[in-house]
Motif scaffolding. Structure first.
Motif, mmCIF file in Angstrom:
data_model
loop_
_atom_site.group_PDB
_atom_site.id
_atom_site.type_symbol
_atom_site.label_atom_id
_atom_site.label_comp_id
_atom_site.label_asym_id
_atom_site.label_seq_id
_atom_site.Cartn_x
_atom_site.Cartn_y
_atom_site.Cartn_z
ATOM 1 N N ALA A 158 65.497 32.494 94.851
ATOM 2 C CA ALA A 158 65.770 33.995 95.247
ATOM 3 C C ALA A 158 64.463 34.843 95.461
ATOM 4 O O ALA A 158 64.822 35.487 96.304
ATOM 5 N N GLY A 159 63.630 34.816 94.632
ATOM 6 C CA GLY A 159 62.520 35.313 95.018
ATOM 7 C C GLY A 159 61.491 35.011 96.186
ATOM 8 O O GLY A 159 60.679 35.721 96.710
ATOM 9 N N ARG A 181 65.942 24.614 82.009
ATOM 10 C CA ARG A 181 64.745 25.396 82.518
ATOM 11 C C ARG A 181 64.308 24.999 83.922
ATOM 12 O O ARG A 181 63.933 25.911 84.654
ATOM 13 N N LEU A 182 64.388 23.638 84.280
ATOM 14 C CA LEU A 182 64.171 23.530 85.573
ATOM 15 C C LEU A 182 64.974 24.030 86.551
ATOM 16 O O LEU A 182 64.557 24.688 87.526
ATOM 17 N N ARG A 183 66.168 24.020 86.244
ATOM 18 C CA ARG A 183 67.194 24.371 87.294
ATOM 19 C C ARG A 183 67.225 25.910 87.301
ATOM 20 O O ARG A 183 67.215 26.595 88.475
ATOM 21 N N LEU A 184 66.839 26.699 86.304
ATOM 22 C CA LEU A 184 66.788 28.167 86.367
ATOM 23 C C LEU A 184 65.342 28.476 87.098
ATOM 24 O O LEU A 184 65.257 29.356 87.848
ATOM 25 N N SER A 221 73.845 39.468 86.510
ATOM 26 C CA SER A 221 73.084 39.901 85.317
ATOM 27 C C SER A 221 73.059 38.776 84.371
ATOM 28 O O SER A 221 71.847 38.770 83.811
ATOM 29 N N GLU A 222 73.997 38.211 84.040
ATOM 30 C CA GLU A 222 73.772 36.971 83.051
ATOM 31 C C GLU A 222 73.011 35.996 83.733
ATOM 32 O O GLU A 222 72.043 35.408 82.824
ATOM 33 N N GLN A 223 72.849 35.857 84.831
ATOM 34 C CA GLN A 223 71.685 34.989 85.232
ATOM 35 C C GLN A 223 70.409 35.411 84.980
ATOM 36 O O GLN A 223 69.515 34.668 84.688
ATOM 37 N N ILE A 224 70.069 36.603 85.265
ATOM 38 C CA ILE A 224 68.853 37.381 85.202
ATOM 39 C C ILE A 224 68.461 37.168 83.563
ATOM 40 O O ILE A 224 67.238 36.820 83.318
ATOM 41 N N LYS A 225 69.536 37.553 82.829
ATOM 42 C CA LYS A 225 69.281 37.544 81.145
ATOM 43 C C LYS A 225 68.804 36.042 80.798
ATOM 44 O O LYS A 225 67.917 35.884 80.005
ATOM 45 N N GLU A 226 69.501 35.091 81.514
ATOM 46 C CA GLU A 226 69.399 33.594 81.307
ATOM 47 C C GLU A 226 68.006 33.317 81.454
ATOM 48 O O GLU A 226 67.163 32.317 80.582
ATOM 49 N N ILE A 227 67.602 33.695 82.597
ATOM 50 C CA ILE A 227 66.317 33.033 83.189
ATOM 51 C C ILE A 227 65.006 33.979 82.149
ATOM 52 O O ILE A 227 64.094 33.217 82.019
#
Length: 539
Positions: free
Chosen positions: A433-434, A423-426, A383-389
């Protein structure tokens, strides 16, 4: 004006100002005016003469496709060895017959098909290099093929027993268009290497990441290549990459839910009865924050706490076998979470007391059921990963299209103001993932314009003049090409395609490890392109 007369055919020499001198042949006598009209019509049908600039720009623009065609020829030669060998043998037999005395050929037996092939191959090269305009056109439209032809000639010369042989061999290798990708035992030379891509990123003003992505797209082929080309050549809407990013984000959320549901199956199997002591203590502590000696200090907070306390009391009264298990207390946590989410963010006291009880339920489950703790941590991390992206790339529902596109396009820039590395990492995590390509599309958009970007757009003209003063027109054109994002992008993509093609060839013939053999395979494929029914026309 009459030049000569032979076999009832008269030839007239006509000079047209600004166009040149033409020969007009007729089976009847012509007046000066008639001869001029014929010459004028002939000049109009003549192909446009190419300037040095036309040749240089055409050669740079067509180099990727020319290299790609060359690799295709090599691949065909390797994958169709019987047909290639037959074409080469037929050509050799035809050349030999054309070189021998006609009486000897007739005596031994003529092979007309091979003689025709040799004649047509010869005619093809005469058309290609027999005139200045033909050579200029060949260099502009097929630069890699011209370089390969010249390299082959020099290689042949280097085999002669002369003092010039070493120099000719060196020259042959220096102009071989496939030399940079010749070694295949391991990996091809990457145009996307750090030094090269950063240098071209500087001259174009787009940054090295876009150049490296163009090379990688050519090397990968498939969807990555199509995404790069479509965005670089403007054949797709720019916002298509934003749609792909949002689809990837939705897929990331789906994967999070899928993993959560799978892990919750293990928790459902845990029938342990959990203790409420820690939860009761959290409620008592929360009470002390809103009540002082029986007097309520914060009415709204006290009401929300009473609502949560009633939920806990109701839950405690239910069947422990169903409602006091890890799964049962997780449901209680969700119920308290619903109350917490209904409280406005600015109501800090209400959120604090309800949040304390919510966390106490979560902590008790984590402490008494370790499997649940692992599941919740994985869910929280996802969830934190999604919010960060969402935050970093502005992919949330409230973000405007303009803001989202600017954030995505900033991934190709490498300065600290864009928080580039994070940003590039995310973005790479989102892409992985997608499964939908993002980086090739963004690189293509960055490389889409001809003129350099940023400060380079202001300095490219004076720098080109400086290059002209040092190395003349070739140096100026070379710098101009190196400062154009579009030309650099096309060249980087073409280099990736060449590397991929040569690796495919070497996977089939691993013993090929030097450029001369690649060049010979390319030349061996040329006879199969000649149309014996007409003029020599390459595919």
């Amino acid at each position: 004006m009459l030049l000569l007369e032979r076999n009832n055919m008269a030839t007239y020499e006509v000079t047209i100002e600004g166009k040149g001198t033409y020969e007009v042949t007729s089976d009847k006598e012509l007046t000066d005016a008639q001869a001029y009209e014929y010459a004028l019509a002939q000049s109009k049908n003549e192909p446009k003469k190419l300037s040095a600039g036309d040749v240089a720009i055409g050669a740079v623009t067509n180099l990727p496709s020319s290299l790609g065609s060359m690799v295709g020829d090599i691949y065909q030669a390797v994958t169709n060895p019987v047909q290639t060998a037959k074409a080469v043998l037929d050509l050799g037999a035809g050349i030999l017959q054309n070189a021998l005395p006609e009486r000897l050929v007739k005596a031994v037996g003529e092979d007309k098909a091979s003689r025709d092939l040799a004649s047509k191959v010869g005619q093809y090269y005469v058309q290609r290099y027999g005139s200045v305009e033909g050579a200029k056109k060949a260099l502009a439209t097929d630069p890699a093929g011209v370089m390969a032809d010249l390299s082959t000639v020099l290689t042949g010369g280097s085999m002669l027993p002369t003092r010039a042989a070493p120099a000719l061999a060196t020259a042959a290798r220096s102009i071989d268009p496939l030399l940079l990708s010749a070694k295949a035992g391991g990996k091809a030379v990457e145009l996307g290497g750090m030094a090269t891509k950063q240098a071209l990123g500087l001259t174009t003003g787009v940054g090295g990441e876009a150049v490296g992505q163009a090379y990688k797209a050519g090397l990968a082929g498939g969807e990555a290549a199509e995404a790069l080309k479509a965005n670089m050549r403007g054949t797709v809407e720019q916002t298509a990459v934003l749609d792909a990013a949002k689809q990837n984000l939705a897929e990331l959320g789906r994967q999070r839910q899928q993993a959560y549901r799978a892990n919750m199956q293990n928790i459902k199997g845990d029938k342990s009865i959990l203790d409420f002591t820690g939860i009761d203590k959290a409620i008592a502590d929360a009470q002390s924050k809103v009540v002082f000696k029986g007097k309520i200090k914060n009415e709204a907070a006290a009401q929300k706490l009473a609502e949560v306390q009633a939920k806990v009391a109701d839950w405690k009264s239910l069947d422990p076998a169903d409602f006091h298990t890890p799964e049962g207390l997780d449901a209680l946590k969700q119920s308290i979470g619903e109350t917490l989410e209904s409280i406005p963010f600015e109501s800090t006291q209400q959120r604090m007391v309800v949040g304390d009880v919510y966390n106490s339920v979560k902590n008790e489950i984590n402490k008494q059921a370790p499997t649940y703790a692992k599941t919740m941590k994985a869910y929280a991390d996802a969830s934190e990963q999604i919010k960060e992206i969402e935050r970093a790339l502005s992919l949330g529902k409230k973000a405007s299209v303009d803001t989202s596109m600017r954030k995505l396009q900033s991934l190709m820039r490498n300065n600290v103001n864009t928080n580039y590395g994070q940003r590039l990492r995310l973005a790479e995590e989102l892409e992985a993932a997608g499964g939908r390509q993002l980086m090739p599309s963004l690189a293509g958009q960055t490389l889409s314009q001809l003129a350099p970007r940023g400060i380079q757009s202001a300095t490219s003209v004076p720098t080109s003049f400086g290059a002209f003063s040092l190395g003349g027109l070739p140096a100026a054109l070379a710098y101009g090409a190196a400062s154009s994002p579009r030309l650099v992008g096309e060249a980087a993509y073409g280099a990736g395609r060449v590397a991929k093609g040569l690796l495919d060839v070497q996977n089939r013939m691993p013993n090929i490890d030097y450029p001369t053999m690649f060049n010979l395979l390319y030349q061996a494929e040329q006879p199969r392109k000649i149309d014996l029914r007409g003029l020599a026309i390459p595919d």
